[in-house]
Design an enzyme around this catalytic site. Structure first.
Site, mmCIF file in Angstrom:
data_model
loop_
_atom_site.group_PDB
_atom_site.id
_atom_site.type_symbol
_atom_site.label_atom_id
_atom_site.label_comp_id
_atom_site.label_asym_id
_atom_site.label_seq_id
_atom_site.Cartn_x
_atom_site.Cartn_y
_atom_site.Cartn_z
ATOM 1 N N ASP A 366 3.412 -16.939 23.623
ATOM 2 C CA ASP A 366 2.417 -15.886 23.658
ATOM 3 C C ASP A 366 1.703 -15.797 22.315
ATOM 4 O O ASP A 366 2.296 -15.351 21.359
ATOM 5 C CB ASP A 366 3.037 -14.546 24.060
ATOM 6 C CG ASP A 366 4.320 -14.223 23.267
ATOM 7 O OD1 ASP A 366 5.016 -15.150 22.818
ATOM 8 O OD2 ASP A 366 4.628 -13.036 23.123
ATOM 9 N N GLU A 560 7.324 -16.799 10.097
ATOM 10 C CA GLU A 560 7.492 -17.080 11.525
ATOM 11 C C GLU A 560 6.891 -18.420 11.939
ATOM 12 O O GLU A 560 7.420 -19.124 12.796
ATOM 13 C CB GLU A 560 6.820 -15.934 12.305
ATOM 14 C CG GLU A 560 6.763 -16.099 13.803
ATOM 15 C CD GLU A 560 5.826 -15.086 14.453
ATOM 16 O OE1 GLU A 560 6.023 -14.815 15.651
ATOM 17 O OE2 GLU A 560 4.917 -14.567 13.772
#
Length: 622
Positions: A366, A560
């Site tokens: 996503d 991340e």
């Protein structure tokens, strides 16, 4: 050996005053200080700490001691001059895993209350939702209600999408496994991704566990599997994460890989027996129900069964989609959302749009233009690869550990039963997802009966579990590597597939130019599976070089994701980059990024590790 006996506050203040010229409480290459700080060792000799990396190490060592409650500290020179690879790996092993570990007992829940996602609930009690059957958890949280400002609520026995939607206005945490030992209740620990992701996530947990096992934290990896089991048994699936709005959403299936890798170390046959039953249950009830996540052609898809607008998204995220409909009925976007959510307005287009949008989130990717607008219609190649791995794992574990006979639900499973399923899936994947003209694995739209033309990093995933033939593997290496290999590793997609980026068509974080740890880790293993060792070594080096260089230049930053084209952590697509917002020292890194570093080092040849410490650019080696 030089040792510096330092007063922490005094040294910190002097160091930051001189070197932190941009005031962000870090020392990075963007600071304009002299990059030279004078110290005196215990024997009275002078020493000058020079360079961004060494200065940031000094800052970090001071802060570690301060957080330990010390007012003075003895710092040896070798900690300041520590080789970057050794330091990053040591920080992950000794500090970051600890910083990312949580539990759902009193101590752990207290940390959750300060989560930024709960700020809107500060005037209220944080809801903790407990499965209908878990009396231990419900009674435990009831005793904590006043002490921790929480509200324990029992979920119904049947959790429908309609019910989940009713919780969207009062989102809360879902309980995980608790254990009672010697009269004391403790939460079974788990590792969170980091930053604003302060829950146990689905596929993050598997990749984190790879790093945990390498670092000898077997009990923590085992605990992750135990929490997966709890979720399947009580919530019906491995959850996107343990928050209430994820009750109707799962994530990419890695459960059999996790339990198998834990078992290879523990050799606990009883534990494996118990988890294998739960894994078979998940396979049959989550993935193999016809018309849901199993499509008519025999392959699988993701299908998030929620209703309405995903509540976790930031305000304004869907404004561009909603505005034309709001304008048409002459109301504000806020009013339109309210009326659509409570059923006053019907909109078939939005119903379909949000079905696909929620399903994108279930896929873990996503978001990406690969799957935007049609995700629930796609047999994604990586999903079917993962389920092929389930079938192989079932077959091999039953044969090797349980003498080729495994009892579950009044049924006896043999290895041949699962091998037949695996072989059938292999044929289907190659029939629907293999593009022989381009020599790539692609996604298949089971509604339009067409193959996708989008080239993504997921084209490599069939190599991860040996579903491809040797000829197919060679073709993928030949065709996909030149398209996706960048300075810092493999990009999420090609630039051509992503298409042009405009204000109306913004960048998506899983597409070019960004690269992600789970893709790299699966690709490395896949290349080794087919003897492509040199290609694997190069990709590992590129990825670790990027992480190392950014950590050296930016005060230990491990985020991340990365822009692999520029080999930088400065990623601005969609939600920014979790793991970059800290002061003084990162106490967490980022879960699967930490794991990718430890895994990569475990695979990288020693001659390349030395070059990594010297920060030699990949282009000068390969």
């Amino acid at each position: 050996m030089k040792i510096f006996n330092l007063q922490i506050e005094e040294t910190l203040n002097s160091l930051l005053l001189q070197e932190d010229t941009d005031g962000d409480k870090k020392i990075t290459i963007e600071d304009k200080g002299p990059k030279a700080f004078h110290l005196e060792s215990e024997d009275g000799t002078k020493h000058t700490v020079k360079g961004t990396y060494q200065l940031s190490n000094l800052l970090q060592e001071l802060v570690i001691a301060k957080y330990d409650g010390k007012t003075s500290v003895k710092i040896p020179l070798h900690k300041i001059d520590e080789p970057p690879v050794s330091r990053i790996s040591r920080m992950i092993r000794e500090y970051y895993w600890k910083g990312l570990t949580r539990s759902m007992d009193a101590q752990g829940v207290e940390k959750l209350i300060s989560d930024t996602k709960n700020e809107a609930l500060t005037a209220e009690k944080l809801p903790i939702y407990v499965p209908f059957q878990d009396e231990l958890a419900f009674n435990y949280y009831k005793t904590l209600e006043d002490k921790l400002n929480i509200k324990a609520s029992r979920l119904p026995e049947d959790i429908s999408p309609e019910f989940v939607k009713t919780l969207n206005d009062k989102p809360g945490i879902l309980s995980l496994k608790l254990e009672k030992e010697n009269g004391e209740i403790k939460g079974v620990p788990f590792v969170v991704p980091g930053g604003r992701f302060n829950e146990m996530y689905g596929w993050d947990s598997y990749f984190e566990s790879i790093g945990l096992l390498i670092d000898g934290k077997v009990d923590l990896a085992k605990a992750m599997a135990d929490n997966f089991q709890y979720e399947i048994e009580h919530y019906g699936k491995i959850l996107n994460a343990n928050r209430s709005y994820y009750l109707s959403r799962t994530q990419p299936p890695f459960y059999t890989s996790l339990i198998r890798e834990v078992f290879e170390i523990t050799k606990d046959k009883n534990w494996l027996n118990n988890h294998l039953k739960t894994a078979i249950k998940e396979y049959e009830t989550v993935w193999m129900v016809q018309g849901k996540r199993l499509t008519e052609n025999g392959l699988n898809r993701y299908l998030a069964e929620g209703l309405g607008i995903p509540p976790e998204c930031e305000e304004g995220h869907y404004d561009a989609i909603l505005k034309p409909f709001a304008d048409k009925v002459h109301c504000s976007i806020e009013d339109y959302i309210s009326k659509y959510q409570n059923g006053e307005l019907q909109n078939d287009f939005l119903d379909t749009y949000f079905l696909h949008d929620r399903t994108v989130r279930e896929s873990g990717h996503d978001t990406s233009y690969r799957i935007e607008g049609n995700c629930a219609d796609l047999n994604l190649v990586e999903l079917n690869v993962l389920l092929y791995k389930y079938e192989l794992d079932f077959a091999e574990l039953i044969k090797d550990v349980f003498d080729d006979s495994f009892e579950f639900n009044s049924k006896t499973y043999t290895s041949s039963y699962w091998l037949k399923k695996a072989e059938k899936r292999k044929q289907l994947v190659n029939s629907f997802c293999w593009n022989s003209e381009n020599g790539l694995y692609v996604d298949y739209n089971h509604v339009t009966k067409t193959q996708s033309t989008f080239v993504a990093a997921t084209t490599f995933t069939p190599l991860w579990c040996n579903i491809a033939s040797l000829e197919q593997a060679k073709a993928i290496v030949k065709n996909a590597l030149p398209l996706l290999k960048e300075k810092g590793g493999i990009a999420g997609s090609t630039k051509a597939s992503r298409g042009d980026i405009t204000n109306e068509r913004p960048a998506r974080q899983w597409d070019y130019p960004n690269g992600w740890a789970p893709h790299q880790m699966m690709i490395w293993k896949g290349l080794f599976n087919y003897g492509c060792n040199q290609e694997a070594q190069e990709l590992i080096y590129r990825w670790l070089f990027m992480i190392t260089k950014n950590a050296v230049d930016y005060n230990g930053t491990i985020p991340e994701k990365y822009d692999v084209v520029e080999a930088t952590h400065k990623v601005f697509a969609e939600y920014g980059n979790v793991g970059t917002d800290f002061e003084y020292i990162s106490q967490e890194g980022f879960g699967w990024m930490n794991a990718s570093y430890q895994y990569g080092l475990n695979l990288l040849e020693e001659k390349f590790i030395q070059k990594l410490n010297e920060l030699i650019e990949p282009e000068k080696i390969f």
